[in-house]
Design a protein around this motif. Sequence first.
Motif, PDB file in Angstrom:
ATOM      1  N   MET A  24       0.797  -1.206   0.088  1.00  0.00           N
ATOM      2  CA  MET A  24      -0.019   0.356  -0.080  1.00  0.00           C
ATOM      3  C   MET A  24       1.079   0.969  -0.354  1.00  0.00           C
ATOM      4  O   MET A  24       0.627   2.623  -0.837  1.00  0.00           O
ATOM      5  CB  MET A  24      -1.011  -0.264   0.827  1.00  0.00           C
ATOM      6  N   THR A  25       2.129   1.719   0.781  1.00  0.00           N
ATOM      7  CA  THR A  25       2.720   2.230   0.811  1.00  0.00           C
ATOM      8  C   THR A  25       3.539   2.866  -0.919  1.00  0.00           C
ATOM      9  O   THR A  25       3.978   3.705  -1.185  1.00  0.00           O
ATOM     10  CB  THR A  25       4.259   2.337   1.570  1.00  0.00           C
ATOM     11  N   GLY A  26       3.563   1.378  -1.297  1.00  0.00           N
ATOM     12  CA  GLY A  26       4.298   1.529  -2.365  1.00  0.00           C
ATOM     13  C   GLY A  26       3.208   2.388  -3.687  1.00  0.00           C
ATOM     14  O   GLY A  26       3.877   3.347  -4.548  1.00  0.00           O
ATOM     15  N   GLU A  27       2.037   1.510  -3.661  1.00  0.00           N
ATOM     16  CA  GLU A  27       1.122   1.873  -4.452  1.00  0.00           C
ATOM     17  C   GLU A  27       0.638   3.851  -4.247  1.00  0.00           C
ATOM     18  O   GLU A  27       1.127   4.415  -5.323  1.00  0.00           O
ATOM     19  CB  GLU A  27      -0.199   1.486  -3.690  1.00  0.00           C
ATOM     20  N   ALA A  28       1.301   4.578  -2.620  1.00  0.00           N
ATOM     21  CA  ALA A  28       0.870   6.147  -3.021  1.00  0.00           C
ATOM     22  C   ALA A  28       1.644   6.478  -3.469  1.00  0.00           C
ATOM     23  O   ALA A  28       1.916   7.340  -2.905  1.00  0.00           O
ATOM     24  CB  ALA A  28      -0.024   5.982  -1.698  1.00  0.00           C
ATOM     25  N   ASP A  29       3.181   5.718  -3.195  1.00  0.00           N
ATOM     26  CA  ASP A  29       4.608   6.286  -3.253  1.00  0.00           C
ATOM     27  C   ASP A  29       3.993   6.898  -4.811  1.00  0.00           C
ATOM     28  O   ASP A  29       4.240   7.116  -5.710  1.00  0.00           O
ATOM     29  CB  ASP A  29       5.461   5.924  -3.239  1.00  0.00           C
TER      30      ASP A  29
END
Length: 104
Positions: free
Chosen positions: A67-72
Amino acid sequence: MNDRNTPDHQPSGISGTSGMFDTSSVSGISGDGTSGTFELDLAGHEARRRAEVLAALGDAWDPIEAMTGEADAQRLLYSGLDAEQQATYDMLVAAGVLPAAGQG
């Protein structure tokens, strides 16, 4: 009258599933057997699909990291827009087509 024309016939399972999806039914068969209603509950299939996806992801998959990668990636996608692109982005956010920054 054969099983195909019997109202509320409950099949023993869909071929090839080893009885896993025994949730189909045929009902409301017309008197001449030419029409009726077939219902199939896919809940068992969906549960199996989800289990297979999680098994394929393996134990090392970290949903928080994903999810952090998607937000980035979302931030990077909409960074560095020129004035016209930013106006279009703002219009799409205002229309609810895209989530506002930090909400997607």
